[in-house]
Design a protein around this motif. Sequence first.
Motif, mmCIF file in Angstrom:
data_model
loop_
_atom_site.group_PDB
_atom_site.id
_atom_site.type_symbol
_atom_site.label_atom_id
_atom_site.label_comp_id
_atom_site.label_asym_id
_atom_site.label_seq_id
_atom_site.Cartn_x
_atom_site.Cartn_y
_atom_site.Cartn_z
ATOM 1 N N CYS A 114 -7.502 -19.770 73.048
ATOM 2 C CA CYS A 114 -7.288 -20.309 71.702
ATOM 3 C C CYS A 114 -6.674 -21.691 71.813
ATOM 4 O O CYS A 114 -5.624 -21.869 72.420
ATOM 5 N N THR A 115 -7.358 -22.654 71.226
ATOM 6 C CA THR A 115 -6.883 -24.037 71.318
ATOM 7 C C THR A 115 -6.159 -24.482 70.045
ATOM 8 O O THR A 115 -5.795 -25.647 69.917
ATOM 9 N N CYS A 116 -5.971 -23.555 69.102
ATOM 10 C CA CYS A 116 -5.324 -23.928 67.842
ATOM 11 C C CYS A 116 -3.855 -24.316 68.068
ATOM 12 O O CYS A 116 -3.171 -23.709 68.879
ATOM 13 N N TYR A 137 -3.090 -14.775 62.566
ATOM 14 C CA TYR A 137 -4.047 -15.719 63.140
ATOM 15 C C TYR A 137 -5.385 -15.606 62.423
ATOM 16 O O TYR A 137 -5.939 -14.512 62.282
ATOM 17 N N THR A 140 -9.966 -18.318 64.244
ATOM 18 C CA THR A 140 -10.767 -19.514 64.519
ATOM 19 C C THR A 140 -11.466 -19.487 65.888
ATOM 20 O O THR A 140 -12.636 -19.856 65.997
ATOM 21 N N CYS A 141 -10.758 -19.067 66.900
ATOM 22 C CA CYS A 141 -11.302 -19.145 68.271
ATOM 23 C C CYS A 141 -11.833 -17.814 68.793
ATOM 24 O O CYS A 141 -12.178 -17.701 69.960
HETATM 25 ZN ZN LIG Z 1 -7.494 -20.744 68.055
#
Ligand SMILES: [Zn+2]
Length: 283
Positions: A114-116, A137, A140-141
């Motif tokens: 996860c890059t968030c 969460y 998104t990823c």
């Molecule tokens: Zn993420």
Amino acid sequence: MSLSANPKYRGRLAPSPTGLLHLGHARTFWTAQERARANNGTLVLRNEDIDSARFKLEFVPQMIEDLRWFGFEWQEGPDCPDQSGFGPYNQSERRSFYAAALEKLRAGSFIYPCTCSRKDIRDAASAPNAGDEEPIYPGTCRSKSPSTLNPQPSTRFNWRFRVPDGETVSFVDGNFGAQQFVAGTDFGDFVVWRGDDVSAYQLACVVDDAGMGITEVVRGADLLMSTARQILLYRALGLTQPAFYHCALMLDEKGRRLAKRHDALSLRALRERGETPESLRRF
Ligand SMILES: [Zn+2]
């Protein structure tokens, strides 16, 4: 309750040296010690010094001294000769155990990169989660697999555990009774390994409690929902889950839970004001 190969009770104190111990910690730890004694068990001291950005080295001897002063007695810990084979007892020395667990989660596709950023998650979350400080969460990823992640060494990412949406995670707490939390609603996908290449709390805690043969986890009620997260980790890692006993949190005169800001209630300050362990243990 778990069916451990070793039925003997093993409890633990798991302080983090990020500040002075206060009376709230002491009360929870005292319950842990009393339960270990009542069960003729072993009490383990685990120094949760994994977060090197936050903890201060000088707090470790102070923490141990404060605990001893208050009347805590543990049979295994960083200051005891390790004859049990359950050590080391400093989390900073247990990285290889956490890394092996991470690898197992990755091999089983339980986690994803996860890059968030924190801000991304705050902005995308539909509503803050009322029961917990962590927003849910938004997913998104979730569809990313490690191979779709562009492997740029400069890109930091967290490894996040994919929770089974809609599933009720339940357990019977030794103090509060039946508990249940719904994955994806009460809590979302959570971080098991941080972008700064350190195991997150949830993973380290599960790996250590299992690895140290802990049969009952006694801790503050603020971690009730984390227990649901951790049960999912026990399951994914194929580890035996301990029993859980959560303690009501100590509140200040305004009804707020005691925190590190309550320096006046640190064991050290109380001791300097002439309080004795005997008087403080009446809580
Ligand atoms: Zn993420």
